[in-house]
Scaffold this active site. Structure first.
Site, PDB file in Angstrom:
ATOM      1  N   ASP A   1      41.957 -19.856  32.492  1.00 35.55           N
ATOM      2  CA  ASP A   1      40.717 -19.386  31.857  1.00 35.55           C
ATOM      3  C   ASP A   1      41.058 -18.465  30.688  1.00 35.55           C
ATOM      4  OD1 ASP A   1      39.181 -20.748  33.764  1.00 35.55           O
ATOM      5  OD2 ASP A   1      37.729 -19.108  33.930  1.00 35.55           O
TER       6      ASP A   1
ATOM      7  N   TYR B   1      44.651 -20.443  48.353  1.00 34.79           N
ATOM      8  CA  TYR B   1      43.470 -21.307  48.432  1.00 34.79           C
ATOM      9  C   TYR B   1      43.403 -22.055  49.762  1.00 34.79           C
ATOM     10  CZ  TYR B   1      41.762 -21.125  43.583  1.00 34.79           C
ATOM     11  OH  TYR B   1      41.202 -20.746  42.396  1.00 34.79           O
TER      12      TYR B   1
ATOM     13  N   ASP C   1      51.387 -10.353  35.836  1.00 31.79           N
ATOM     14  CA  ASP C   1      50.648  -9.352  35.046  1.00 31.79           C
ATOM     15  C   ASP C   1      51.160  -9.310  33.616  1.00 31.79           C
ATOM     16  OD1 ASP C   1      53.025  -8.355  36.102  1.00 31.79           O
ATOM     17  OD2 ASP C   1      52.231  -6.387  36.615  1.00 31.79           O
TER      18      ASP C   1
ATOM     19  N   ASP D   1      44.943 -20.636  38.161  1.00 36.30           N
ATOM     20  CA  ASP D   1      43.491 -20.617  37.954  1.00 36.30           C
ATOM     21  C   ASP D   1      43.118 -19.528  36.954  1.00 36.30           C
ATOM     22  OD1 ASP D   1      40.729 -21.199  38.438  1.00 36.30           O
ATOM     23  OD2 ASP D   1      40.648 -19.441  39.746  1.00 36.30           O
TER      24      ASP D   1
ATOM     25  N   LYS E   1      54.933 -13.268  41.119  1.00 37.65           N
ATOM     26  CA  LYS E   1      54.801 -11.822  41.355  1.00 37.65           C
ATOM     27  C   LYS E   1      55.893 -11.447  42.347  1.00 37.65           C
ATOM     28  CE  LYS E   1      52.625  -7.818  40.975  1.00 37.65           C
ATOM     29  NZ  LYS E   1      52.676  -7.010  39.737  1.00 37.65           N
TER      30      LYS E   1
HETATM   31  C1  IPM Z   1      39.018 -24.581  38.649  1.00 39.27           C
HETATM   32  C2  IPM Z   1      37.862 -23.944  39.378  1.00 39.27           C
HETATM   33  C3  IPM Z   1      38.008 -24.169  40.885  1.00 39.27           C
HETATM   34  C4  IPM Z   1      39.293 -23.485  41.319  1.00 39.27           C
HETATM   35  C5  IPM Z   1      36.827 -23.702  41.750  1.00 39.27           C
HETATM   36  C6  IPM Z   1      35.533 -24.320  41.309  1.00 39.27           C
HETATM   37  C7  IPM Z   1      37.066 -23.978  43.198  1.00 39.27           C
HETATM   38  O1  IPM Z   1      37.747 -22.594  39.061  1.00 39.27           O
HETATM   39  O2  IPM Z   1      39.221 -25.789  38.801  1.00 39.27           O
HETATM   40  O3  IPM Z   1      39.715 -23.877  37.913  1.00 39.27           O
HETATM   41  O4  IPM Z   1      39.280 -22.280  41.589  1.00 39.27           O
HETATM   42  O5  IPM Z   1      40.315 -24.163  41.393  1.00 39.27           O
HETATM   43 MN    MN Z   2      39.112 -21.940  37.501  1.00 44.40          MN
END
Ligand code: IPM
Ligand code: MN
Length: 354
Positions: free
Chosen positions: A247, A141, A219, A243, A186
């Protein structure tokens, strides 16, 4: 106590869900005798519209001067063109970097009343209680970037110091929980991961010998998260893996709209945001799920203000509202009338008072 809180609602559904979390913070302050000063400031596309930049200096100053930052969401389809140099996302990345918020805590605890909302079978979800610790200011990042018409690069770099401090955050959390750390990397391919694994091993052996440590490749970790989520306690991982994994982990809880997060540095100041995005498709309609933001406000009370009892009370109130079936459209079954954002916020307020 007295505290200053910066409120950065941002874009899309950010303002709607943030408004409910603000109502909860104000109710907690009023009932427990705390003096919270809330300062609103623009961020993301909202700030680009106002003054041409996603993180105006005044907003950054407000955040720096606060004890805690409550953040909604950023992102806007009007500013999603890949050729744009200035983007809403730069605001949250800038805040994380400028405030030194290197540790992102994302708890995942599926609520029994919502097992049906998860694509996983109930028996896999029972007893799941995971804390993902995502490194937040390093890795790909924040590495050097280049881009031309013919190629582009994103450098992934980690230093020993960056890995040591996030390993300590994970160790302290694990010690207060079930004492199990899973470090995700990884290392079969990446140099940064090999460094990561070496440093995490050393820090845990030297400072957290009472905790167990295992290493998983990212993975295979994505698979185990679905196959045997109950086996995880604290997961510690680098920025981009964290990240992606969170999710995925949100689906154990049933909806991205439920998950809170705390971004912390060395002091007590932190930034608190739901892990979901700005959801432009449903913005402005008052139907977004505010629970992830309200639970983020609870984390603010706990980590930045030291108000553990108040934080736990907010978490209980959200849990009770869910048990009582006050659910927004992301969680309701077909044929059931969903609660509005405001109704869900009010349900939490009622249960806090009761
Ligand atoms: C998160 C989001 C952010 C990230 C984006 C919006 C930059 O997806 O906080 O998980 O990738 O960190
Ligand atoms: Mn995110």
């Amino acid at each position: 106590m007295k505290a200053r809180i910066a409120v950065l609602p941002g874009d899309g559904i950010g303002p709607e869900v943030t408004a409910e979390a603000v109502r909860v913070l104000e109710a907690v302050a009023a009932s427990r005798g705390h003096e919270l000063t809330l300062e609103h400031a623009p961020v993301g596309a909202a700030a680009m519209d106002l003054c041409g930049e996603p993180l105006p200096a005044a907003t950054l100053a407000t955040a720096k001067g606060a004890d805690g930052v409550l953040f909604g969401a950023i992102g806007d389809p009007r500013y999603s063109d890949p050729s744009l140099k200035v983007r809403p996302e730069q605001s949250i990345l800038g805040l994380r970097r400028e405030l030194g918020l290197y540790a992102n805590l994302r708890p995942v605890v599926p609520h029994p009343a919502l097992y049906g909302a998860s694509p996983l079978k109930d028996h896999l979800l029972e007893g799941v209680d995971i804390m993902v610790v995502r490194e937040l200011t390093g890795g790909i990042y924040f590495g050097k970037k280049t881009s031309s018409d013919t190629d582009a690069t994103d450098e992934c770099r980690y230093t020993v110091v960056e890995i040591e401090r996030i390993a300590r955050v994970a160790g302290r959390l694990a010690r207060a929980r079930r004492g199990k750390i899973t470090s995700v990397d990884k290392a079969n391919v990446l140099e940064t991961s090999r460094l990561w694994q070496r440093v995490v091993k050393r820090v845990v052996a030297a400072e957290f010998a009472d905790c167990s440590l295992e290493h998983q490749l990212v993975d295979s970790a994505t698979m185990h998260l679905l196959k045997r989520p109950r086996d995880f306690d604290v997961i510690v991982t680098e920025n981009m893996f964290g990240d992606i994994l969170t999710d995925e982990a949100a689906m154990l809880a049933g909806s991205l709209g439920l998950l809170p997060s705390a971004s912390l540095g060395d002091g007590t100041r932190g930034l608190y945001e739901p892990i979901h995005g700005s959801a432009p498709d449903i913005a402005g309609r008052g139907i977004a799920n505010p629970y992830g933001t309200i639970l983020s406000a609870a984390m603010l009370l706990r980590h930045s203000l030291g108000l553990e009892a108040e934080a736990a009370a907010v978490e209980r109130a959200v849990s009770q509202a869910i048990t009582d079936g006050v659910l927004t459209g992301d969680l309701t079954a077909r044929g059931v009338t969903p609660a509005s954002t405001r109704e869900a916020g009010s349900a939490v307020l009622e249960r806090l008072a009761g």
